[in-house]
Design an enzyme around this catalytic site. Structure first.
Site, PDB file in Angstrom:
ATOM      1  N   HIS A 179       0.849  -1.198   0.000  1.00  0.00           N
ATOM      2  CA  HIS A 179       0.000   0.000   0.000  1.00  0.00           C
ATOM      3  C   HIS A 179       0.876   1.236   0.000  1.00  0.00           C
ATOM      4  O   HIS A 179       1.960   1.267   0.590  1.00  0.00           O
ATOM      5  CB  HIS A 179      -0.950   0.018   1.195  1.00  0.00           C
ATOM      6  CG  HIS A 179      -0.283  -0.145   2.519  1.00  0.00           C
ATOM      7  ND1 HIS A 179       0.158  -1.360   2.976  1.00  0.00           N
ATOM      8  CD2 HIS A 179       0.037   0.752   3.475  1.00  0.00           C
ATOM      9  CE1 HIS A 179       0.718  -1.206   4.172  1.00  0.00           C
ATOM     10  NE2 HIS A 179       0.661   0.074   4.492  1.00  0.00           N
ATOM     11  N   HIS A 209       0.881   5.269   0.914  1.00  0.00           N
ATOM     12  CA  HIS A 209       0.192   6.296   1.706  1.00  0.00           C
ATOM     13  C   HIS A 209       0.174   7.614   0.938  1.00  0.00           C
ATOM     14  O   HIS A 209       1.211   8.056   0.433  1.00  0.00           O
ATOM     15  CB  HIS A 209       0.938   6.549   3.024  1.00  0.00           C
ATOM     16  CG  HIS A 209       0.977   5.374   3.957  1.00  0.00           C
ATOM     17  ND1 HIS A 209       0.152   5.266   5.048  1.00  0.00           N
ATOM     18  CD2 HIS A 209       1.749   4.255   3.969  1.00  0.00           C
ATOM     19  CE1 HIS A 209       0.421   4.134   5.704  1.00  0.00           C
ATOM     20  NE2 HIS A 209       1.394   3.506   5.065  1.00  0.00           N
TER      21      HIS A 209
END
Ligand code: AMP
Ligand code: ZN
Length: 135
Positions: free
Chosen positions: A99, A101
């Site tokens: 992931h 950010h």
């Protein structure tokens, strides 16, 4: 992948607040945001680290992050933003599913600054050589 909270999100087994979806990624609101408007761009597939993500998917990640960063900063009225990826628990990665950010920023004082000290200039060329040997 069993026991992965982001796989559960991708599969809809746990709820998420999504701002974008495509064939490779989902972008959602971080549940414990660092700042107002903090988003996560997660891969649909389970990849622990950036080193595991195929280049054809990674190549799409930064253009998407750019688009989301523009929307997030406009959406929350922030003039700046951070983009970052943690890779491995030693880096602070808590969810081992890739992931990125997207963190809108209104002030440098909102979060601790990752400031380093001056490099040892006698050692820096050897550090660079150790890196080059592995390219
Ligand atoms: P990292 O430390 O890079 O692994 O970041 C994991 C991020 O996932 C943190 O910012 C958490 O707040 C966020 N997070 C954990 N669980 C959820 C969830 N169910 N929905 C949205 N964000 C989450
Ligand atoms: Zn996963």
């Amino acid at each position: 992948m069993g026991d992965c909270i982001f796989c559960d999100i991708v599969e809809g087994r746990i709820p998420s607040i999504r701002v974008h979806e495509d064939e490779d990624f989902i972008a959602l609101m971080d549940i414990n945001p660092l700042t107002y408007g903090h988003l996560l761009v997660i891969t649909r597939e389970h990849y622990p680290s950036t080193l595991d993500v195929p280049d054809r998917i990674l190549a799409k990640a930064l253009p998407l992050a750019k688009k989301l960063a523009e929307a997030a900063t406009l959406g929350v009225g922030a003039p700046a933003f951070n983009l970052f990826v943690n890779n491995g628990p030693e880096s602070g990665q808590e969810v081992p599913h890739w992931h990125l950010h997207v963190v809108p920023r209104k002030s440098p004082k909102e979060l601790p600054h990752l400031g380093g000290g001056p490099a040892d200039l006698t050692k820096l060329p050897f550090t660079a050589a150790a890196i080059r040997e592995n390219l």
